[in-house]
Design a protein around this motif. Structure first.
Motif, PDB file in Angstrom:
ATOM      1  N   PHE A 319      -9.799  11.753   1.574  1.00 41.05           N
ATOM      2  CA  PHE A 319     -10.061  10.544   0.866  1.00 41.05           C
ATOM      3  C   PHE A 319     -11.628  10.036   1.476  1.00 41.05           C
ATOM      4  N   GLY A 320     -12.298  10.102   0.294  1.00 43.55           N
ATOM      5  CA  GLY A 320     -13.713   9.629   0.713  1.00 43.55           C
ATOM      6  C   GLY A 320     -14.395  11.170   1.332  1.00 43.55           C
TER       7      GLY A 320
ATOM      8  N   HIS B   9      -7.468   1.465 -11.160  1.00 45.45           N
ATOM      9  CA  HIS B   9      -7.251   3.288 -10.501  1.00 45.45           C
ATOM     10  C   HIS B   9      -6.653   2.987  -9.871  1.00 45.45           C
ATOM     11  N   PHE B  11      -4.944   5.474  -5.763  1.00 49.87           N
ATOM     12  CA  PHE B  11      -5.404   6.752  -4.806  1.00 49.87           C
ATOM     13  C   PHE B  11      -4.031   7.632  -4.865  1.00 49.87           C
ATOM     14  N   ARG B 249      -9.343   1.120   2.004  1.00 45.88           N
ATOM     15  CA  ARG B 249     -10.182   1.226   0.918  1.00 45.88           C
ATOM     16  C   ARG B 249      -8.807   1.826  -0.550  1.00 45.88           C
ATOM     17  N   GLN B 250      -8.337   1.622  -0.107  1.00 44.25           N
ATOM     18  CA  GLN B 250      -7.845   2.327  -1.057  1.00 44.25           C
ATOM     19  C   GLN B 250      -7.472   0.780  -2.090  1.00 44.25           C
ATOM     20  N   LYS B 253     -10.910   1.400  -4.124  1.00 48.15           N
ATOM     21  CA  LYS B 253      -9.753   2.277  -4.870  1.00 48.15           C
ATOM     22  C   LYS B 253      -9.676   1.509  -5.836  1.00 48.15           C
ATOM     23  N   LYS B 258     -14.044   3.075  -7.220  1.00 47.13           N
ATOM     24  CA  LYS B 258     -15.421   4.117  -5.605  1.00 47.13           C
ATOM     25  C   LYS B 258     -14.565   4.766  -4.522  1.00 47.13           C
ATOM     26  N   GLU B 259     -14.493   5.496  -4.094  1.00 47.32           N
ATOM     27  CA  GLU B 259     -13.925   6.144  -3.237  1.00 47.32           C
ATOM     28  C   GLU B 259     -14.786   5.769  -1.696  1.00 47.32           C
ATOM     29  N   GLN B 390      -5.196  12.142   1.623  1.00 45.22           N
ATOM     30  CA  GLN B 390      -4.827  13.010   1.135  1.00 45.22           C
ATOM     31  C   GLN B 390      -4.996  14.105   2.365  1.00 45.22           C
ATOM     32  N   ASP B 415      -9.430  10.440   9.647  1.00 56.54           N
ATOM     33  CA  ASP B 415      -9.229   9.663   8.373  1.00 56.54           C
ATOM     34  C   ASP B 415      -8.697   8.829   8.174  1.00 56.54           C
TER      35      ASP B 415
END
Lengths: 321, 529
Positions: A319-320, B9, B11, B249-250, B253, B258-259, B390, B415
């Motif tokens: 992610f990112g 959107h 994630f 961040r989620q 998104k 956008k990430e 991810q 991350d």
């Protein structure tokens, strides 16, 4: 693990149908050995054997090995193979989760290299050989080495279709001629193709149950048939039809049940595709140019070696990033 | 019901969890009775420890500064009520380590008397962004979603990062926690007023309030508040209930597609995200001049008598909250601060609640039974399917276990947002996040060690340089002196003794030079001596 065993049931029944009770004896001998070895090794390592034995992973290994062995084998063949698989290939590396190689295939390859004669003594499939071995005769051979009375062992055994194809192609015979042998069926080998169908059914069920994903089986089969199809136009008489590869030997069993062992395979989706395709391509190469009629076991082990590297270079985009 | 027209959107990964939200939302937010004592850790934020400005025995008023922030990413600490400082010392604080830390202990006098605050309420339009930040900072407001990052810092993204969107995080995705839900439901007006202030401070043109679709009552309350305030640049967006949608961040998104870049901040893509409770606190800080001295906390779990939400003074011992909610049930077996996914267990209920405390969860035996019996990882990959960052959790686990700190970073350990999805689905019951925290801590320790040794090396090198310079200067002085002497004694015949000394000095110098160059001259030396 239980679901994997369940998924093997249709294929196993088909094996017994075509090749006799020897299949079951192989599986049972291998399972008993594997579980005993697992428990003994864990005892030696001062661990509690119960959780490890009850997770059935040793039985899965043994079942896969037993199904891959020739259908009429002396008792010590599955015993040695299963013991090697569990003791050397699995427990010495740290047990479940830490083995870099697929234990069943490691055991199989050790047997193949060490005992080539016993490892190529296959019973002919039902309908091809005229004699059916009874359970008594089978047991007598397996445990006593007593060949069936009368016609002798040769009346029951024969080379596998892959072996026959390879040998006779080596004698410069044409594929059409070779395929006239009653050993061959509609696509693959007689009997073999039906066994493969039932394994396929079990494999699809595993995907449906989300025990495995489609990536490795599909990539492996595409790698195998794709390479064969690519090479086929170069000489249609000197090569079997591409689909022949799919329905003979250990292709289907390997694709759905062996290559998908999560411990020794790749884990990212892209990695799985490369891993599977590698096994397929290597299998084709070994079958076509190698010294052995089938190459699934060697290919799986070779790709097991490559798996950590493949995983490293096929990480999904985080992610990112 | 939220804005259904908003384009949502998705994630990657995440989990649909059993929310357990209804148990604690039957009663309104209730103010906890005044506790016997308040314990306030000097470090409740990510920065350095605050500097005390009161001493033992001092009488303090509600809202009086107890300790000042010492660096940019810190926030001051205020007295939550009037009373006297009875002790300053190390007390158990809510931290996974279970260690003690410096705290101020206040005994309330029961009057709850405020310090004198500026009385006039200012209109927001009259305030500059700088003034808003100043008031937010002075009030000690930090992110109330759990990270406790000083809000004033987040309101100052820098001149080259224009902010177009404020995201208000009302997606309280972790099971059991309902403090934001109740706050939005009961104090939507404050949230909306705070939102307007945040927008003004950031220069944001629009605001998106993300609320999970299992929480329509809060969304309705907010929409009503927006309509009442005549807000046209903000809307409530109903987002799918899916853990961890409430991750900054989620949520960004989901709302914008956008990430946020891995090594960047939301401000890099023109967005700032604030929790709804933080917005309400900003409103109090800017308009009413109230410092942050209390917050809403959920007490929940099957092991507590009456799950509910409480308005609690900071520093209140956890035991007081539990007791007010009917105490522990007979089968209560674990106390967590935070939710079941990201919370950490408390060794004692004598620790105080802090600015970052959103929930106290009392689990019973059946809830933690499934966690026993860690089995080997067979790399089945279930964890990778749910990881919202991810990542490949099984690989991270493998290398963290092996203490391969380089490889674990190659697999993007940093991350990891520690949401716990991987551990939740792990069929082998491996506490994966613990391994990641361990690896992160090891790496931080290593970095710290390296910085320390770098510093030591630089110091050593500087010292060597200084010594050599001094030596050179000394020799230079000697040379000048000698020259001066030489000029005086030029006429005289050369003294044989002096010549011998000079020759000896020359030899010694040569030796020193050779030694410096690493040549072994011992034999020669021995022979010469």
């Amino acid at each position: 693990m239980g679901q994997v065993l369940l998924a093997l049931v249709p294929g196993t029944i088909a094996m017994v149908w075509y090749f006799g009770m020897g299949v079951l004896i192989n599986v049972l001998l291998a399972s008993a050995t594997a579980v005993t070895c697992e428990a003994a090794m864990l005892r030696l390592r001062s661990r509690d054997p119960m959780p490890a034995v009850s997770d059935l992973s040793a039985v899965v290994t043994a079942a896969l090995l037993g199904l891959a062995l020739p259908t009429l084998a002396p008792w010590w063949l599955p015993v040695v193979g299963a013991a090697f698989a569990v003791v050397i290939a699995k427990q010495l590396y740290g047990g479940l989760g830490y083995n870099p190689f697929n234990p069943a295939m490691a055991g199989y390859v050790v047997l193949l290299i060490s005992f080539p004669v016993q490892m190529t003594t296959w019973l002919g499939p039902a309908g091809v050989v005229s004699h059916d071995l009874g359970i008594g005769e089978t047991l007598a051979y397996v445990f006593g080495g007593v060949a069936p009375a009368g016609a002798g062992l040769d009346a029951y055994t024969m080379a596998t279709p892959l072996d026959t194809m390879k040998t006779e192609l080596g004698l410069n015979r044409m594929v059409e001629e070779i395929r006239a042998n009653p050993l061959f069926g509609d696509i693959g080998g007689r009997g073999w193709e039906w066994v493969a169908n039932w394994y396929l059914l079990g494999g699809l069920w595993l995907i449906y149950r989300r025990v495995i994903t489609w990536h490795i089986p599909v990539a492996m089969l595409v790698g195998l048939v794709g390479t064969a199809a690519f090479m086929y136009p170069l000489g249609t008489d000197s090569q079997p039809f591409p689909l022949f590869h799919l329905f003979s030997g250990g292709a289907i069993l390997g694709a759905f049940f062996i290559a998908t062992d999560p411990v020794s395979a790749c884990s990212s989706n892209r990695g799985k595709l490369i891993f599977g395709a590698g096994i397929g391509i290597l299998t084709y190469i070994i079958r076509t140019w190698g010294g052995y009629p089938d190459g699934v076991a060697f290919s799986v082990l070779l790709m097991n070696m490559a798996a950590p590297t493949i995983d490293y270079y096929t990480q999904p985009r985080a992610f990112g990033h | 019901m939220g804005d259904t027209r908003h384009n949502l959107h998705r994630f990657f990964g995440g989990l649909v969890l059993d929310g357990h939200k209804s148990e604690s939302t039957t009663l309104p937010i209730t103010r906890l009775p005044m506790p016997d004592r308040l314990i306030l850790p000097l470090r409740e934020h990510i920065g350095e420890e605050d500097k005390l400005v009161v001493g033992p025995g001092d009488a303090v008023l509600k809202g009086q500064v107890l300790a000042q922030a010492t660096d940019y990413v810190s926030a001051p600490l205020h007295a939550p009520t009037s009373g006297s400082v009875i002790d300053i010392g190390d007390y158990p604080v809510p931290h996974p380590s279970g260690l003690n830390a410096p705290c101020v202990v206040i005994q309330p006098d029961g009057d709850d008397r405020w310090i004198e605050l500026p009385s006039q309420e200012t209109s927001v339009e009259a305030l500059t962004p700088e003034e808003i930040r100043r008031r937010v900072r002075r009030a000690g407001v930090v992110g109330l979603g759990g990270a406790a990052f000083p809000t004033a810092v987040k309101l100052n993204p820098g001149p080259n990062k224009p902010i177009h969107t404020l995201v208000l995080n009302g997606a309280e995705c972790e099971p059991y926690i309902t403090c934001d839900q109740m706050l939005m439901r009961e104090r939507a007006t404050e949230v909306v007023a705070g939102m307007r202030i945040l927008m003004r401070a950031l220069g944001a043109q629009q605001a998106l309030i993300g609320v999970e679709d299992n929480n329509p009552s809060s969304a309705q309350a907010l929409e009503q508040a927006l309509a009442d305030a005549g807000e046209r640049d903000a809307r409530v967006v109903s987002v799918p209930t899916r853990y961890p949608t409430g991750g900054e961040r989620q949520l960004i998104k989901v709302l914008t597609g956008k990430e946020v870049p891995a090594n960047g901040l939301p401000a890099n893509i023109g967005i700032v995200c604030q929790n709804v409770a933080t917005a309400a606190a900003v409103y109090h800080a800017v308009v009413k001049h109230f410092p942050l001295v209390s917050r809403v906390i959920t007490v929940a779990g099957a092991g507590v008598g009456q799950p509910r939400n409480l308005e609690v003074l900071l520093g209140t011992p956890v035991a007081d909250l539990i007791e007010f909610c009917g105490g522990y049930k007979a089968d209560a077996s674990r106390l967590l601060m935070g939710g079941p996914m990201m919370g950490f267990s408390l060794g004692t209920d004598q620790v105080p609640v802090i600015k970052a405390t959103n929930c106290l969860l009392v689990q019973n035996r059946s809830e933690i039974a499934s966690e026993n019996g860690e089995l080997p990882c067979i790399r089945c990959g279930e964890c990778a399917k749910v990881c919202p960052a991810q990542l490949l959790p099984q690989q991270l686990y493998w290398y963290a276990r092996a203490r391969d700190l380089e490889k674990v970073q190659d697999y993007n350990l940093f991350d990891c947002i520690e949401c716990g999805c991987c551990a939740h689905v792990c069929p082998a019951h491996i506490p994966l996040v613990q391994y990641y925290r361990y690896a992160k801590t090891e790496i931080w320790a290593m970095e710290k060690e390296r910085r320390k040794s770098d510093l030591a090396r630089r110091r050593h090198e500087a010292r060597q340089l200084r010594i050599e310079q001094e030596k050179a200067e000394r020799e230079e002085r000697m040379r000048r002196k000698k020259e001066a002497l030489g000029r005086v004694g030029a006429a005289e015949p050369e003294d044989p003794k002096k010549a011998a000394i000079a020759a000896a000095v020359e030899r010694a110098k040569a030796k020193a030079a050779a030694r410096k160059a690493g040549i072994n001259i011992n034999s020669e030396q021995d022979g010469g001596a």
